[in-house]
Enzyme design. Structure first.
Site, PDB file in Angstrom:
ATOM      1  N   SER A 226       0.818  -1.218   0.000  1.00 29.28           N
ATOM      2  CA  SER A 226       0.000   0.000   0.000  1.00 29.28           C
ATOM      3  C   SER A 226       0.851   1.267   0.000  1.00 29.28           C
ATOM      4  O   SER A 226       0.621   2.186  -0.800  1.00 29.28           O
ATOM      5  CB  SER A 226      -0.946  -0.002   1.204  1.00 29.28           C
ATOM      6  OG  SER A 226      -0.218   0.036   2.430  1.00 29.28           O
ATOM      7  N   ASP A 227       1.837   1.330   0.903  1.00 26.74           N
ATOM      8  CA  ASP A 227       2.612   2.572   0.980  1.00 26.74           C
ATOM      9  C   ASP A 227       3.567   2.720  -0.201  1.00 26.74           C
ATOM     10  O   ASP A 227       3.812   3.834  -0.675  1.00 26.74           O
ATOM     11  CB  ASP A 227       3.350   2.697   2.315  1.00 26.74           C
ATOM     12  CG  ASP A 227       4.221   1.503   2.655  1.00 26.74           C
ATOM     13  OD1 ASP A 227       4.252   0.530   1.883  1.00 26.74           O
ATOM     14  OD2 ASP A 227       4.873   1.535   3.721  1.00 26.74           O
ATOM     15  N   CYS A 228       4.093   1.607  -0.712  1.00 34.41           N
ATOM     16  CA  CYS A 228       4.973   1.687  -1.887  1.00 34.41           C
ATOM     17  C   CYS A 228       4.199   2.180  -3.106  1.00 34.41           C
ATOM     18  O   CYS A 228       4.704   2.992  -3.893  1.00 34.41           O
ATOM     19  CB  CYS A 228       5.590   0.324  -2.176  1.00 34.41           C
ATOM     20  SG  CYS A 228       6.631  -0.300  -0.841  1.00 34.41           S
TER      21      CYS A 228
END
Length: 729
Positions: free
Chosen positions: A450-452
């Site tokens: 998700s954060d990548c």
């Protein structure tokens, strides 16, 4: 001087190593003959990584005393670490000590020899990271000695050819015995010992492949577990159910006499009564009674499982494993799962099998060389993550305005463009949609994060909107960004648990009560996905950047998602104003992400009490020299624990947090900037000072590029807020 040099260990010639990198970021090391190495020049970044002594860095300038001078010198140094063809910043993403053993046992089981150069450098790394006092190893390189780490480190050295009477082995064996010997290993250690045939399978708690045949609607189904856990226990189920073991030989017979206490015998140990016997030093997450009862009944079932059922489960679970191979270009998610998967494939197909050959060919993707030696990393790298932050920091700091740094941004941008996922996973592999997303390392590894995804999305938008890179805008289409946004929106947790949050790889798919069945004993929070402040923060940043660039694309949905995420972030703040970091060390890491996310929705020091409270917490942790530091111990205890001295990375995180939200304490910020500038070498380099990352609350892992990226960002923000005046003592 490294410990390996003090004791005269053999080493390879560092000038003969070459790092091969593909356009998609795959990295593999090759040790050339002297003749071939003379025909193939060594790259500057390899010289840096191996500390060959002839790295051609920027010319030192000890007279620089302004933030702008420091940031330019740091960027000059950092851009030399980029591979000019792929755009990545290769690095040794190391820390966990339990990864190399699987790589070695997979080779041993398949009876495939390691190249001598690899053996030599793997030994060096293990020896150089032994505990300086007792000679053992912990869960990670900066940990105390544990039974798990010491057992695996000792066995690895013996498998690589170090004799039992070598002083390193003698010292490590003494520590292992003081910890109770190998039978006191946690679950994963016992599994590896059983595969190596130095421990009996009766002493390993079960992980039956039948779990995969349960209805998916049941919360217990492994397809609902956290991706790393299910990726490991899929091949482990095959390995354990079939009692797979290496063929007995002289080394195995010797190890059986070495790893247990002097008064114990391999043949007489009561293995079944040692299933739950774990060294107290290792036991971070003890068994629950529920797990003990489940293990009792599963072990009875295993003893009476009919052969036809075993054959059926082998086929059923191996079919899923083959899909996992295909989803990840035969890498699987990470080295632990890969080693078990290679062994399972070898058992099911033999060494001539198609899937075994393809999986084994990927074994070196996660092996990386450095000045301390060679090690199996946490994944096959951090390529996408580092590329995204490089772009953001070079643009936000103003470095991208300078022609000499624009190629660095361009290369990283094109790497991200090439590595966006453009295929879906195989049907029936218990994976979610992924077209449009990014992973942590490479496209081939195949797992959405998700954060990548959010940080990559933000980075790409920053490049496309920057006038210096207008010629690159069409390298990726708007529709590809829409695909990314759709997945991000779908990853938000909107159930009753932690509403509005984002987890790491997927939405939360099962109750956290499954943590009562956590078998690992050395890790916490591994059974299901959990909400993470940092992942939620990054998702907010990606969506806010997209919303500003594409205000007409689903504005109501995006604004609702953002508001729910911000509400979660504010609700996750502790009473003292802090946020706990789950992927970095520790509070300073989470504070940086949280305050940047809040700032992106116009919350700052002047208009938000939560922001002011956070700034007060950060300022309260500033050390007398003007810096900040945190120890990995704080991740374990969920409390702020200072390291021995201020560190550039944590100082940068704290400064970024304060500067992003307009904290008015210029004096405190200036002191931090002064320390950051003083820590930079005259050639622009910042040195390693301590482990920067962590996972599962107990294992540290290094992010080598952080020591450049975040100081650059902090200096750039300072210049934007306060200008470029000289900063003297």
């Amino acid at each position: 001087m490294l410990y390996s040099e003090e004791i005269g260990l053999e080493r390879t010639d560092p000038k003969r190593w070459r790092l091969h990198i593909t356009p998609l970021g795959r990295t593999t090391w090759e040790y050339l003959s002297k003749e071939d190495s003379e025909k193939s020049p060594q790259s500057e970044y390899v010289k840096y990584l191996l500390e060959t002594g002839d790295f051609n860095g920027p010319k030192p300038d000890p007279t620089i005393n302004t933030p702008l001078g420091k940031i330019k010198k740091g960027a000059e140094f950092f851009q030399l670490l980029q591979d000019p063809d792929s755009g990545i910043f290769p690095n040794q993403y190391k820390g966990p000590t339990f990864l190399t053993i699987g790589y070695l046992i997979a080779h041993y089981y398949a009876k495939i020899e390691l190249p001598d150069g690899y053996k030599t450098e793997l030994i060096r790394f293990i020896v150089n990271n032994s505990h300086p006092v007792d000679g053992g190893w912990g869960l990670h390189t900066e940990d105390k000695s544990t039974c798990f780490g010491t057992t695996l480190g000792y066995i690895a050295l013996r498998m690589l050819g170090m004799p039992a009477d070598h002083p390193v082995c003698v010292k490590a064996r003494k520590t292992l015995h003081s910890l109770g010997g190998a039978r006191k290993n946690p679950h994963w250690g016992k599994i590896w010992l059983a595969v190596l045939n130095v421990y009996k399978w009766e002493g390993v708690n079960p992980a039956p492949p039948e779990l995969w045949a349960m209805p998916y609607a049941l919360p217990l189904h492994p397809g609902r577990w956290w991706v790393h856990t299910r990726a490991i226990y899929l091949p482990v189920g095959i390995v354990q159910a079939n009692r797979i073991q290496c063929e007995e030989d002289d080394l195995i017979r010797q190890l059986r006499t070495e790893i247990y206490l002097p008064n114990e015998s391999y043949d007489t140990i009561d293995y079944e009564n040692n299933r739950n016997n774990v060294c107290g030093v290792d036991l971070y997450y003890p068994h629950t009674k529920i797990l003990d009862v489940a293990n009792y009944f599963m072990s009875i079932y295993e003893k009476h499982r009919p052969k036809w059922m075993l054959n059926r489960m082998n086929k059923y679970s191996y079919d899923i494993l083959v899909k996992e191979f295909e989803n990840t270009e035969y890498l699987t998610i990470a080295p632990v799962s890969h080693a078990f998967a290679v062994i399972a494939a070898c058992f099911m197909e033999g060494t001539e099998g198609k899937n075994f050959k393809k999986a084994f060919a990927r074994a070196n993707d996660s092996v990386f060389h450095g000045n301390q030696g060679m090690v199996v990393m946490g994944t096959n790298g951090s390529q996408t993550w580092d590329a995204a932050f490089t772009i953001q920091i070079f643009i936000s700091s103003g470095l991208a305005e300078l022609p000499q740094f624009q190629k660095t941004v361009e290369r990283a941008y094109l790497y991200l463009v090439r590595n966006q996922f453009d295929t879906e996973c195989r049907e029936g592999s218990f994976r979610e949609k992924r077209i449009g997303t990014w992973g942590f390392s490479t496209k081939e590894q195949g797992y959405t994060v998700s954060d990548c995804t959010s940080e990559a999305l933000k980075s790409i938008i920053m490049v496309r909107e920057h006038p210096a890179f207008s010629h690159l805008r069409d390298a990726i289409k708007d529709e590809s960004l829409y695909d990314a946004v759709e997945i991000i929106l779908g990853l938000q947790n909107v159930g009753s648990f932690e509403y509005g949050s984002f987890a790491s790889y997927e939405k939360i798919k099962a109750t956290t009560l499954l943590e009562h069945l956590n078998p690992a004993e050395v890790f916490n929070n591994i059974m299901v996905e959990y909400p993470y402040v940092e992942c939620t923060d990054s998702s907010v940043l990606g969506l806010t950047y997209f919303h500003h660039a594409y205000p007409h694309y689903k504005p109501a949905k995006i604004e609702k998602t953002l508001q729910d995420a911000i509400d979660y972030i504010l609700g996750a703040q502790d009473e003292d104003g802090s946020w706990y970091g789950s992927w970095g060390v520790c509070y300073t890491y989470a504070m940086m992400f949280a305050l940047e996310a809040l700032n992106s929705v116009d919350l700052d020091y002047l208009n938000s009490s939560a922001v002011r409270k956070a700034c007060d917490f950060i300022l309260s942790k500033q050390l007398p020299d003007g810096g900040w530091s945190e120890s990995m111990k704080g991740c374990e205890t969920h409390s702020y624990v200072n390291a021995e001295a201020s560190q550039a990375v944590q100082t940068s995180w704290s400064l970024i947090a304060l500067l992003m939200v307009g904290c008015p304490d210029h004096k405190a910020i200036k002191r931090g900037i002064k320390l950051l500038m003083d820590k930079q070498a005259p050639n622009g380099q910042w040195s390693y000072e301590g482990v920067e990352g962590q996972f599962n609350h107990s294992c540290g892992i290094e992010y080598p590029n952080y020591r450049y990226l975040f100081p650059l960002k902090a200096l750039g923000l300072y210049i934007k807020h306060y200008g470029d005046e000289p900063i003297e003592n």
